[in-house]
Write an enzyme that holds these catalytic residues in place. Structure first.
Site, mmCIF file in Angstrom:
data_model
loop_
_atom_site.group_PDB
_atom_site.id
_atom_site.type_symbol
_atom_site.label_atom_id
_atom_site.label_comp_id
_atom_site.label_asym_id
_atom_site.label_seq_id
_atom_site.Cartn_x
_atom_site.Cartn_y
_atom_site.Cartn_z
ATOM 1 N N HIS A 40 -40.252 -43.576 -13.115
ATOM 2 C CA HIS A 40 -39.770 -43.087 -11.811
ATOM 3 C C HIS A 40 -39.027 -44.189 -11.037
ATOM 4 O O HIS A 40 -39.441 -44.579 -9.936
ATOM 5 C CB HIS A 40 -40.937 -42.530 -10.980
ATOM 6 C CG HIS A 40 -40.490 -41.573 -9.915
ATOM 7 N ND1 HIS A 40 -41.268 -40.544 -9.458
ATOM 8 C CD2 HIS A 40 -39.325 -41.490 -9.204
ATOM 9 C CE1 HIS A 40 -40.624 -39.865 -8.508
ATOM 10 N NE2 HIS A 40 -39.435 -40.437 -8.342
ATOM 11 N N ILE A 41 -37.937 -44.655 -11.642
ATOM 12 C CA ILE A 41 -37.186 -45.769 -11.038
ATOM 13 C C ILE A 41 -35.731 -45.406 -10.728
ATOM 14 O O ILE A 41 -34.899 -46.297 -10.536
ATOM 15 C CB ILE A 41 -37.224 -47.028 -11.946
ATOM 16 C CG1 ILE A 41 -36.724 -46.703 -13.370
ATOM 17 C CG2 ILE A 41 -38.613 -47.643 -11.972
ATOM 18 C CD1 ILE A 41 -36.419 -47.942 -14.210
ATOM 19 N N GLU A 65 -47.732 -37.877 -12.935
ATOM 20 C CA GLU A 65 -47.459 -39.313 -13.028
ATOM 21 C C GLU A 65 -48.352 -40.091 -12.045
ATOM 22 O O GLU A 65 -48.740 -39.536 -11.020
ATOM 23 C CB GLU A 65 -45.967 -39.599 -12.769
ATOM 24 C CG GLU A 65 -45.477 -39.214 -11.384
ATOM 25 C CD GLU A 65 -43.969 -39.393 -11.215
ATOM 26 O OE1 GLU A 65 -43.199 -38.885 -12.052
ATOM 27 O OE2 GLU A 65 -43.592 -40.036 -10.228
ATOM 28 N N ILE A 67 -27.245 -35.276 -5.269
ATOM 29 C CA ILE A 67 -27.339 -36.093 -6.495
ATOM 30 C C ILE A 67 -26.685 -35.348 -7.665
ATOM 31 O O ILE A 67 -25.947 -35.954 -8.460
ATOM 32 C CB ILE A 67 -28.807 -36.469 -6.786
ATOM 33 C CG1 ILE A 67 -29.362 -37.336 -5.640
ATOM 34 C CG2 ILE A 67 -28.923 -37.225 -8.119
ATOM 35 C CD1 ILE A 67 -30.868 -37.584 -5.681
ATOM 36 N N ARG A 73 -38.314 -34.105 -10.505
ATOM 37 C CA ARG A 73 -39.740 -34.292 -10.251
ATOM 38 C C ARG A 73 -40.487 -33.815 -11.481
ATOM 39 O O ARG A 73 -40.059 -32.857 -12.146
ATOM 40 C CB ARG A 73 -40.213 -33.447 -9.057
ATOM 41 C CG ARG A 73 -39.986 -34.059 -7.703
ATOM 42 C CD ARG A 73 -40.871 -35.280 -7.459
ATOM 43 N NE ARG A 73 -40.665 -35.861 -6.156
ATOM 44 C CZ ARG A 73 -39.752 -36.803 -5.846
ATOM 45 N NH1 ARG A 73 -38.953 -37.275 -6.777
ATOM 46 N NH2 ARG A 73 -39.664 -37.282 -4.631
#
Ligand code: DGY
Length: 332
Positions: free
Chosen positions: A286-287, A268, A157, A239
């Protein structure tokens, strides 16, 4: 008799139907978030679990469920799984790499741009009816094009974000990672390796993509934030826990950095109350991997892993993306 599996959260109906071809499936259509005790109880007698990253799978879960043979996460991150304990119990663990890389990189870039260009903050201002006139410095932010993009964590990523920055926006891209990438990979990403201190000091926009582990806990805290430029932004799509959210809220309030974009949080879905009170942070739940196509690909890959791990389908015994392949029996 079919092996029994638990699907810990609600997922696409056709994925459940595919799992039912091989397994006796206990699913969770109500999308209940199980307590630890409930999760352990529901796993009783199951050989596999389709998990989503929210369920903690540790020694207590494994010891209480000796039939368990496969833990298949629908997430690339797997800090919810004690992999060493799973390996010791002979349980194979899998995750969903690759299928979410580009989608998650798109989101990281969007969040960074939203923070730098103050998109959420200005939208809230407009919705509150406070937009009465043009002013020369109204919501002026920082440029993305031509700026220095800093990336902490240069896995798949991180590399995808680097490519966007270097090739799409003409950014100078620097990164810090546990190990340096091969020169050909650096070249393809348009990225240069630097030490962590240089990364913090030189980045106009710092994006955090490092996996969570005890070693990366609070990798960005007060001591790191103080080294950043007062005009810099920080984006965390990795995270919660990699960034010290309380220290970040303080730095944002005191304008020691300009803005932040956060998709992940310590503890979260609870968000640190100090973050909720500062305007210069964009907060999302968190999408980063949440597109219809990518969530489908993730669910399909998690199902492929579970089916193969429990000995069914075309790659029986060889789940496509194992985390601890040493648990699998060698092929003849
Ligand atoms: C992952 O895959 O680890 C993501 O954080 C889940 O959306």
């Amino acid at each position: 008799m079919k092996p029994a599996v638990l699907v810990a959260r609600a997922v696409q109906a056709d994925v459940i139907a595919r799992l039912r071809e091989h397994f006796d499936v206990e699913d969770n259509p109500g999308d209940e978030v199980f307590s630890k005790d409930e999760f352990i109880a529901r796993l009783h007698g199951k050989q596999g679990v389709f998990a989503t990253g929210s369920e903690r799978i540790d020694e207590a879960v494994l010891a209480a469920n000796p039939l368990l043979r496969a833990v298949c996460n629908m997430a690339v991150g797997y800090n919810n799984i004690d992999v060493a304990a799973c390996t010791a119990h002979g349980v194979v663990c899998t995750n969903t790499p690759d299928v979410l890389t580009e989608t998650t990189a798109d989101f990281g870039f969007a969040l960074m741009m939203a923070a730098a260009r103050r998109i959420a903050e200005s939208e809230h201002f407009l919705r509150r009816g406070e937009w009465k006139k043009w002013s020369v410095d109204m919501f002026t932010g920082g440029d993305i094009h031509g700026a220095t993009l800093g990336i902490l964590g240069m896995g798949r990523i991180g590399q995808a974000i680097a490519r966007r920055g270097a090739h799409g926006f003409g950014m100078r891209v620097i990164y810090h990672n546990r190990s340096r990438l091969e020169a050909s990979v650096e070249q393809a990403c348009g990225a240069a390796y630097v030490g962590k201190q240089e990364l913090l000091q030189q980045a106009d926009h710092l994006v955090i993509v490092v996996p969570y582990s005890p070693a990366s806990h609070h990798a960005i805290g007060a001591a790191e934030l103080v080294q950043m430029k007062p005009t810099a932004t920080l984006t965390n799509i990795a995270r919660g826990g990699v960034v010290d959210d309380a220290a970040l809220a303080k730095a944002l309030r005191e304008k020691r950095i300009a803005a932040a974009g956060l998709d992940v949080f310590e503890g979260e879905p609870t968000v640190h109350p100090d973050l909720l009170g500062v305007p210069n942070v964009v907060l999302t739940p968190h999408i980063a991997s949440a597109t219809v196509a990518t969530r489908r690909a993730m669910a399909d890959l998690a199902a492929d892993n579970l089916i193969a791990a429990l000995g069914f389908g075309p790659s029986a015994g060889r789940p496509p993306t194992p985390i601890n392949p040493e648990v699998l029996r060698p092929t003849a």
